[in-house]
Write a protein that holds these residues in place. Sequence first.
Motif, PDB file in Angstrom:
ATOM      1  N   CYS A   1     -44.240  57.824  54.273  1.00 39.97           N
ATOM      2  CA  CYS A   1     -44.787  56.377  54.862  1.00 39.97           C
ATOM      3  C   CYS A   1     -43.725  55.846  55.174  1.00 39.97           C
ATOM      4  CB  CYS A   1     -45.546  55.933  53.490  1.00 39.97           C
ATOM      5  SG  CYS A   1     -46.013  54.156  54.116  1.00 39.97           S
TER       6      CYS A   1
ATOM      7  N   CYS B   1     -43.758  52.059  52.736  1.00 34.95           N
ATOM      8  CA  CYS B   1     -43.447  52.123  51.340  1.00 34.95           C
ATOM      9  C   CYS B   1     -42.597  53.359  51.048  1.00 34.95           C
ATOM     10  CB  CYS B   1     -44.758  51.970  50.232  1.00 34.95           C
ATOM     11  SG  CYS B   1     -45.541  53.661  50.536  1.00 34.95           S
TER      12      CYS B   1
ATOM     13  N   CYS C   1     -51.999  55.999  54.202  1.00 34.41           N
ATOM     14  CA  CYS C   1     -50.959  56.125  53.103  1.00 34.41           C
ATOM     15  C   CYS C   1     -52.036  55.613  51.997  1.00 34.41           C
ATOM     16  CB  CYS C   1     -49.811  55.179  52.996  1.00 34.41           C
ATOM     17  SG  CYS C   1     -48.884  55.172  51.501  1.00 34.41           S
TER      18      CYS C   1
ATOM     19  N   CYS D   1     -50.364  52.267  49.799  1.00 37.31           N
ATOM     20  CA  CYS D   1     -50.122  50.991  50.497  1.00 37.31           C
ATOM     21  C   CYS D   1     -51.065  50.554  51.201  1.00 37.31           C
ATOM     22  CB  CYS D   1     -48.633  50.734  50.917  1.00 37.31           C
ATOM     23  SG  CYS D   1     -48.142  51.673  52.226  1.00 37.31           S
TER      24      CYS D   1
HETATM   25 ZN   LIG Z   1     -47.414  53.789  51.960  1.00 34.60          ZN
END
Ligand SMILES: [Zn+2]
Length: 85
Positions: free
Chosen positions: A25, A28, A38, A41
């Motif tokens: 990702c 994050c 994701c 997040c």
């Molecule tokens: Zn993420």
Amino acid sequence: MRHTRSHTANRRSHHALKSPELAVCKNCGGNHRPHHMCLDCGFYNGKMVLDLAAKKSEREARMNAKREAIRAQAGDTTPAPVEVK
Ligand SMILES: [Zn+2]
């Protein structure tokens, strides 16, 4: 028709599971499925597509309201126990 053990093993030599491909990702740094949002997040391709933090707090509030309602119905006047997670 009966197969020999070596025939069976030969056929099953292709049955092993592969580990899933994972992308990193950009927001994050966690792992997520490629071409998927994701799940940690809620970001996809650097953009927020789902506010997971808001969803989580909404859900928390809903669950608390439900718990309160159940306690009120039971006639319990003691304060709600603090949940440890
Ligand atoms: Zn993420």
